[in-house]
Design an enzyme around this catalytic site. Structure first.
Site, PDB file in Angstrom:
ATOM      1  CB  SER A  79       2.741   0.841 -41.796  1.00 13.19           C
ATOM      2  OG  SER A  79       4.621   1.694 -43.091  1.00 13.19           O
ATOM      3  CG  HIS A  87       3.363  -3.419 -48.295  1.00 13.87           C
ATOM      4  ND1 HIS A  87       4.101  -3.348 -49.618  1.00 13.87           N
ATOM      5  CD2 HIS A  87       4.592  -3.572 -47.926  1.00 13.87           C
ATOM      6  CE1 HIS A  87       5.589  -2.867 -49.296  1.00 13.87           C
ATOM      7  NE2 HIS A  87       5.412  -3.083 -48.148  1.00 13.87           N
ATOM      8  CD  GLU A 122       7.817  -0.653 -48.852  1.00 15.52           C
ATOM      9  OE1 GLU A 122       8.046  -0.306 -48.311  1.00 15.52           O
ATOM     10  OE2 GLU A 122       8.691  -1.111 -49.097  1.00 15.52           O
TER      11      GLU A 122
END
Length: 291
Positions: free
Chosen positions: A193, A132, A173
């Site tokens: 990620s 993020h 996301e």
């Protein structure tokens, strides 16, 4: 040491923040960070968007271990006025939106265990920091995130949080972006990620890739137990910010009378984005993705 035992005595403030307990990270915690960082660093050039890679470099996130949140905050604040706040885990919606509206990004302090390298149900500090925070170095995306926080505070009073949650899911996301040269790249933190979804989202022919449309996104349900069935593609962060800048109140009223789309639906009006080369076959992919 059990995870609960590592934070049940932390002093938690009313806004759900606490000081980063740096002395509680074990050598294994730092080793897990290094392994996660290094494999994403090897994978993401050519896959992650330019803005993310520039933010990661400018922020100075390194592979040597779990970073000092205060140091990162100081760099981030100089760039875009944001700061990181340390939290024990997921926080209530009103607290989360309040932090974003004040240009504070909540970051979970703990990191996953080695057995969870490839799948985690809730965000840890690697997801939050690596996935993020680098994009918060980009002024336009930073403003989008603050606007989202303000919108969340309003949506809570309009019984529309589920629509706004879909916007977050499919942009912050799991969003894809078309760069100026036409390349399709990743900007969503849930992908950035995750080793497996970083490959799947661009290379597999299985998922839908649909041009971003605000109302379409807010009508689309999502899955949390598998790779995404649909990714929405923006042209730029300016386009994303401009599309979501207006007051959503009349949009929520329109949405009440419209049915939802499932996560896998293709609608007649969808602008489907095709990629020049999709080499992978559907059969090679699993059914789980990182948190």
């Amino acid at each position: 040491m059990a995870l609960a035992a590592r934070y049940d005595d932390l002093v938690i403030r009313p806004d759900h923040t606490h000081d980063q307990p740096r002395d509680r990270y074990t050598p294994e915690d730092h080793a897990v960070w290094r392994d996660l960082f290094r494999r994403q660093a090897a994978l993401l050039p050519g896959r992650a968007c330019d803005e993310f890679l520039a933010g990661l470099k400018g922020l100075g996130v390194a592979s040597d271990g779990v970073p000092d949140f205060e140091r990162l905050s100081d760099v981030l604040e100089q760039a875009t006025g944001w700061r990181i706040v340390c939290v024990p885990g997921l926080v209530p919606d009103d607290i989360f939106f309040g932090h974003l509206a004040a240009r504070r990004f909540p970051v979970t302090w703990w990191i996953r265990q080695r057995a969870q390298l490839d799948y985690l149900q809730e965000p840890d500090c690697f997801h939050d920091i690596y996935g993020h925070v680098p994009l918060l170095m980009n002024p336009v995306f930073a403003d989008y995130m603050q606007a989202y926080g303000k919108g969340g505070l309003k949506a809570a009073g309009l019984n529309a949080l589920h629509h706004l949650a879909r916007l977050y899911w499919y942009t912050v996301e799991f969003g894809l972006i078309e760069q100026k040269n036409g390349d399709l790249r990743i900007y969503g933190s849930g992908i950035l990620s995750s080793k497996t979804e970083s490959i799947f989202c661009l290379d597999s022919p299985a998922p839908n890739r649909i041009r971003f449309d605000l109302m379409r996104v807010m009508r689309t349900r999502y899955r949390i137990d598998t790779f995404q069935k649909t990714y929405f593609v923006i042209r730029s962060f300016d386009d994303l910010f401009n599309a979501t800048r207006p007051d959503f109140t009349p949009l929520y009223a329109q949405l009440r009378g419209q049915p939802d789309f499932t996560a896998a639906d293709i609608a007649p009006q969808d602008d489907v984005v095709t990629r020049g080369t999709l080499n992978a076959t559907d059969g090679g992919w699993g059914d789980t993705a990182d948190a």
